[in-house]
Motif scaffolding. Structure first.
Motif, PDB file in Angstrom:
ATOM      1  N   GLU A 137       0.826  -1.212   0.000  1.00 37.96           N
ATOM      2  CA  GLU A 137       0.000   0.000   0.000  1.00 37.96           C
ATOM      3  C   GLU A 137       0.858   1.259   0.000  1.00 37.96           C
ATOM      4  O   GLU A 137       0.525   2.256  -0.647  1.00 37.96           O
ATOM      5  N   ARG A 138       1.978   1.218   0.725  1.00 38.08           N
ATOM      6  CA  ARG A 138       2.870   2.371   0.743  1.00 38.08           C
ATOM      7  C   ARG A 138       3.447   2.637  -0.642  1.00 38.08           C
ATOM      8  O   ARG A 138       3.539   3.786  -1.088  1.00 38.08           O
ATOM      9  N   ILE A 139       3.826   1.581  -1.353  1.00 38.34           N
ATOM     10  CA  ILE A 139       4.372   1.744  -2.703  1.00 38.34           C
ATOM     11  C   ILE A 139       3.323   2.357  -3.628  1.00 38.34           C
ATOM     12  O   ILE A 139       3.613   3.294  -4.385  1.00 38.34           O
ATOM     13  N   VAL A 140       2.098   1.857  -3.561  1.00 41.63           N
ATOM     14  CA  VAL A 140       1.028   2.409  -4.393  1.00 41.63           C
ATOM     15  C   VAL A 140       0.792   3.880  -4.057  1.00 41.63           C
ATOM     16  O   VAL A 140       0.622   4.720  -4.955  1.00 41.63           O
ATOM     17  N   ASP A 141       0.798   4.220  -2.776  1.00 41.31           N
ATOM     18  CA  ASP A 141       0.630   5.618  -2.370  1.00 41.31           C
ATOM     19  C   ASP A 141       1.745   6.498  -2.929  1.00 41.31           C
ATOM     20  O   ASP A 141       1.498   7.638  -3.349  1.00 41.31           O
ATOM     21  N   CYS A 142       2.970   5.981  -2.931  1.00 41.44           N
ATOM     22  CA  CYS A 142       4.100   6.758  -3.453  1.00 41.44           C
ATOM     23  C   CYS A 142       3.975   6.975  -4.957  1.00 41.44           C
ATOM     24  O   CYS A 142       4.259   8.071  -5.467  1.00 41.44           O
ATOM     25  N   TRP A 143       3.544   5.940  -5.676  1.00 35.43           N
ATOM     26  CA  TRP A 143       3.330   6.124  -7.117  1.00 35.43           C
ATOM     27  C   TRP A 143       2.242   7.163  -7.367  1.00 35.43           C
ATOM     28  O   TRP A 143       2.367   8.005  -8.265  1.00 35.43           O
ATOM     29  N   ALA A 144       1.176   7.105  -6.578  1.00 37.67           N
ATOM     30  CA  ALA A 144       0.086   8.066  -6.753  1.00 37.67           C
ATOM     31  C   ALA A 144       0.549   9.488  -6.455  1.00 37.67           C
ATOM     32  O   ALA A 144       0.164  10.441  -7.155  1.00 37.67           O
ATOM     33  N   MET A 145       1.370   9.650  -5.428  1.00 39.06           N
ATOM     34  CA  MET A 145       1.887  10.975  -5.117  1.00 39.06           C
ATOM     35  C   MET A 145       2.758  11.498  -6.252  1.00 39.06           C
ATOM     36  O   MET A 145       2.633  12.656  -6.666  1.00 39.06           O
TER      37      MET A 145
END
Length: 222
Positions: A137-145
């Protein structure tokens, strides 16, 4: 020594470095060292990188350079004719350095945990599963940011391919895989698909990070 040597492995963080050297046209030798497979592979790298991690690049002059982002920036700056990084005085230079630093600090570093959750979670399978889920989830959040902060053209920084595009293209294929990356970063998704399909890299991808049916979803759950 007249060529470069790179300690790398199929599908690893060494692949964008190999791709950059291929585009530049540099002679290089790959020492295959999938360090996640255990002591024997780690021992191959230990003499050039005490952390026993790949990639590690040995220059023709015998200098050792580690850390994928550092190697990519150094190669691109050393060969400005290849146009794989913005010039030092280019308007895009600050954002290039920003994102080249963001990727290893915020995303790549999480794979030290994801590859072996027991490093932080001990032997409890439930704890390990929570770590895998949380890092995904953290990786997905970073890509979204990152998606919210870039303005891609044909490539992430405009209309010229840089090592940043190579870096994102490879990292976005790791867990939680491309399907979730496409959802989190639809504009960046168009860029990485373009890099996937670059005819200059077709033979390279086939050798070093092959595409196959279902690869975009493989391991999507973690």
């Amino acid at each position: 020594m007249n060529s470069y040597r790179i300690f790398s492995a199929l599908g690893s963080g060494g692949v964008p470095v190999e791709a950059a050297m291929s585009l530049i046209g540099l002679p290089y030798e790959v020492i295959e060292a999938p360090t996640w497979e255990g002591e024997a592979q780690q021992a191959k790298v230990a003499t050039v990188n005490p952390l026993r991690q790949i990639p590690a690049l040995i220059t023709p002059e015998g200098e050792t350079i580690t850390e994928s982002a550092a190697i990519l920036i150094w190669l691109a700056d050393r060969h400005p004719e290849a146009k794989l990084s913005p010039a030092l005085d280019a308007p895009e230079r600050a954002q290039f350095l920003r994102w080249m630093t963001f990727l290893p600090a915020s995303i790549y570093s999480l794979f030290w945990v994801r590859d072996e959750p027991a490093r932080l979670g001990g032997d409890d399978p439930e704890v390990q599963a929570r770590i895998k889920a949380a890092t995904a989830e953290r990786i997905v959040d970073c890509w979204a940011m990152m998606e919210s902060q870039v303005s891609p053209g044909r490539y992430l920084l405009g209309d010229t391919l840089t090592v940043l595009d190579l870096y994102v293209t490879v990292l976005s294929r790791w867990g939680p895989r491309r399907v979730r990356f496409y959802e989190a970063a639809p504009r960046m998704a168009e860029v990485v698909k373009r890099v996937d399909a670059d005819p200059r890299l077709a033979e390279f991808w086939a050798r070093r990070f092959p595409f196959f049916d279902g690869w975009e979803r493989l391991g999507q759950q973690g």
